[in-house]
Design a protein around this motif. Structure first.
Motif, short mmCIF file in Angstrom:
data_model
loop_
_atom_site.label_atom_id
_atom_site.label_comp_id
_atom_site.label_asym_id
_atom_site.label_seq_id
_atom_site.Cartn_x
_atom_site.Cartn_y
_atom_site.Cartn_z
N CYS A 175 -51.05 3.16 14.99
CA CYS A 175 -50.97 4.51 14.41
C CYS A 175 -49.54 5.06 14.53
O CYS A 175 -48.98 5.60 13.56
CB CYS A 175 -51.95 5.45 15.10
SG CYS A 175 -53.67 5.23 14.63
N ILE A 176 -48.95 4.93 15.71
CA ILE A 176 -47.58 5.40 15.92
C ILE A 176 -46.60 4.60 15.07
O ILE A 176 -45.68 5.15 14.44
CB ILE A 176 -47.20 5.30 17.41
CG1 ILE A 176 -48.08 6.24 18.24
CG2 ILE A 176 -45.73 5.63 17.62
CD1 ILE A 176 -47.90 6.11 19.73
N ASP A 177 -46.81 3.28 15.03
CA ASP A 177 -45.94 2.39 14.26
C ASP A 177 -45.94 2.77 12.78
O ASP A 177 -44.89 2.93 12.15
CB ASP A 177 -46.42 0.95 14.43
CG ASP A 177 -45.30 -0.05 14.20
OD1 ASP A 177 -44.17 0.37 13.89
OD2 ASP A 177 -45.53 -1.26 14.35
N VAL A 178 -47.13 2.91 12.22
CA VAL A 178 -47.25 3.21 10.79
C VAL A 178 -46.69 4.60 10.48
O VAL A 178 -46.03 4.80 9.45
CB VAL A 178 -48.73 3.10 10.35
CG1 VAL A 178 -48.91 3.63 8.93
CG2 VAL A 178 -49.19 1.65 10.42
N SER A 179 -46.92 5.56 11.36
CA SER A 179 -46.40 6.91 11.11
C SER A 179 -44.87 6.90 11.04
O SER A 179 -44.28 7.66 10.26
CB SER A 179 -46.89 7.86 12.20
OG SER A 179 -46.31 7.54 13.46
N PHE A 180 -44.25 6.07 11.85
CA PHE A 180 -42.79 5.97 11.81
C PHE A 180 -42.32 5.24 10.57
O PHE A 180 -41.32 5.62 9.95
CB PHE A 180 -42.27 5.25 13.06
CG PHE A 180 -40.80 5.45 13.32
CD1 PHE A 180 -40.35 6.42 14.19
CD2 PHE A 180 -39.86 4.66 12.67
CE1 PHE A 180 -38.99 6.61 14.42
CE2 PHE A 180 -38.50 4.83 12.89
CZ PHE A 180 -38.07 5.82 13.77
N MET A 181 -43.04 4.18 10.20
CA MET A 181 -42.65 3.38 9.04
C MET A 181 -42.77 4.16 7.74
O MET A 181 -42.07 3.85 6.77
CB MET A 181 -43.51 2.12 8.96
CG MET A 181 -43.29 1.15 10.11
SD MET A 181 -44.45 -0.23 10.09
CE MET A 181 -43.90 -1.09 8.61
N LEU A 182 -43.62 5.15 7.70
CA LEU A 182 -43.86 5.88 6.45
C LEU A 182 -42.95 7.09 6.26
O LEU A 182 -43.10 7.81 5.28
CB LEU A 182 -45.33 6.33 6.38
CG LEU A 182 -46.37 5.22 6.28
CD1 LEU A 182 -47.77 5.79 6.22
CD2 LEU A 182 -46.10 4.33 5.05
N ARG A 183 -42.03 7.32 7.19
CA ARG A 183 -41.10 8.43 7.01
C ARG A 183 -39.66 7.91 6.94
O ARG A 183 -39.32 6.90 7.54
CB ARG A 183 -41.25 9.44 8.13
CG ARG A 183 -40.65 9.04 9.47
CD ARG A 183 -40.63 10.26 10.40
NE ARG A 183 -39.92 9.99 11.63
CZ ARG A 183 -40.50 9.74 12.80
NH1 ARG A 183 -41.81 9.68 12.86
NH2 ARG A 183 -39.78 9.54 13.88
N ALA A 184 -38.85 8.61 6.18
CA ALA A 184 -37.43 8.23 6.04
C ALA A 184 -36.69 8.59 7.31
O ALA A 184 -36.82 9.69 7.84
CB ALA A 184 -36.82 8.94 4.83
N GLU A 185 -35.90 7.66 7.81
CA GLU A 185 -35.15 7.88 9.05
C GLU A 185 -33.66 7.73 8.76
O GLU A 185 -33.22 6.73 8.18
CB GLU A 185 -35.58 6.87 10.11
CG GLU A 185 -34.90 7.05 11.44
CD GLU A 185 -35.07 8.46 11.97
OE1 GLU A 185 -34.03 9.15 12.12
OE2 GLU A 185 -36.21 8.89 12.21
#
Length: 298
Positions: free
Chosen positions: A71-81
């Protein structure tokens, strides 16, 4: 002009690869959630309602730690950084968490084999160094793969996640230690279960039959995962390096949890069968009115 076209092609390829990576990550998360929902009744009966045991702890750990991590991994992958430092920190964290989940699944596999060999102390002398070497190898490869990545591509909201055009091919070896462990555990499982089944037959040793079946399935699954990872990390574009990370981690965790449930399910049925047989042997009752007492002691 040629350079500009080449850069544009690389950017378009990156955007396509990023979308594919994120879609597969979301699909993996969905699979984990569905697995939780489908197996929750068995989980309640076989895990939460049973006595405290190492297998229960292993199940709860790999099941819920994996769900939280993905859940944490996907939430980070789905936002622009937009920060290179945060991107590198994310990749380090993703690598460490994936390693923990893979090692947790391998410990379940190793624990099964240790039980098969009657909790032999000599087996521990083999397994402890094996797991230690696996952890060291995976962390070392992961660190020396991610450490050189100082610059990442940032194009605003168009690109979610963290990607680099230069990922060392060293990452290919990250998949080797778990595969070596899986091969060794499979050979030991096949030998022990095979000889037992040939001697007594699957009908008289249902738990051993499940050990053998799950061992074969686990090995074939790890073989497929390892081949995909090695091919992608050795031959594919660097921007595809993250594609197998979340799906393979989720897949391994699902198998590990399912293996624990399968063993507990068969053990529970075996105990119920034994209790029923004992109860039949000891039961004494009066016949009802008009009923012929045909009960006999076996």
């Amino acid at each position: 002009m040629a350079t500009s076209l080449q850069e544009l092609e690389e950017l378009l390829g990156l955007l396509t690869d990023a979308r594919t990576t994120n879609e597969l990550a979301v699909a993996a998360l969905t699979a984990v959630i569905l697995e939780h929902i489908i197996n929750f009744p068995d989980e309640v009966n076989l895990i939460w309602k049973s006595r405290f045991s190492i297998s229960n702890v292993a199940y709860i750990w790999i099941r819920y730690f994996t769900l939280l991590a993905i859940c944490i991994d996907v939430s980070f992958m789905l936002r622009a950084e937009g920060s290179d430092h945060l991107c590198q920190s994310f990749l380090f964290g993703e690598m460490v968490v994936s390693t923990i989940i893979v090692i947790s699944a391998d410990l379940i596999l190793i624990f099964r084999v240790w039980i098969l060999y009657e909790r032999s102390r000599n087996m521990l002398y083999l397994m402890v160094p094996l797991v230690t070497a696996e952890i060291i190898a995976m962390i070392t490869v992961g660190v020396y793969t991610i450490k050189p990545l100082k610059q990442y591509v940032h194009v605003g909201p168009l690109l979610a996640g963290c990607y680099s055009f230069e990922v060392p091919r060293l990452f290919t070896f990250y998949a080797v230690p778990p595969f070596v462990t899986a091969v060794l555990m499979f050979l030991m499982t096949a030998f022990k279960c095979g000889t037992t089944l040939m001697t007594h037959g699957p009908g008289k040793t249902p738990i051993i039959a499940v050990f053998m079946r799950d061992g074969v399935f686990w090995f074939l699954a790890l073989l497929l995962v390892s081949i995909v990872e090695i091919v992608l990390w050795d031959r594919a574009r660097p921007t595809l390096a993250q594609i197998p990370v979340v799906p393979s981690t989720a897949f391994i965790a699902i198998i590990g949890a399912r293996v624990v449930l399968n063993i507990k399910h068969v053990a529970s049925n075996t105990l119920k069968g034994a209790a029923t047989t004992m109860g039949t042997e000891l039961e004494v009752r009066r016949p009802l009115a008009g009923e012929v007492n045909t009960w006999s002691t076996h």
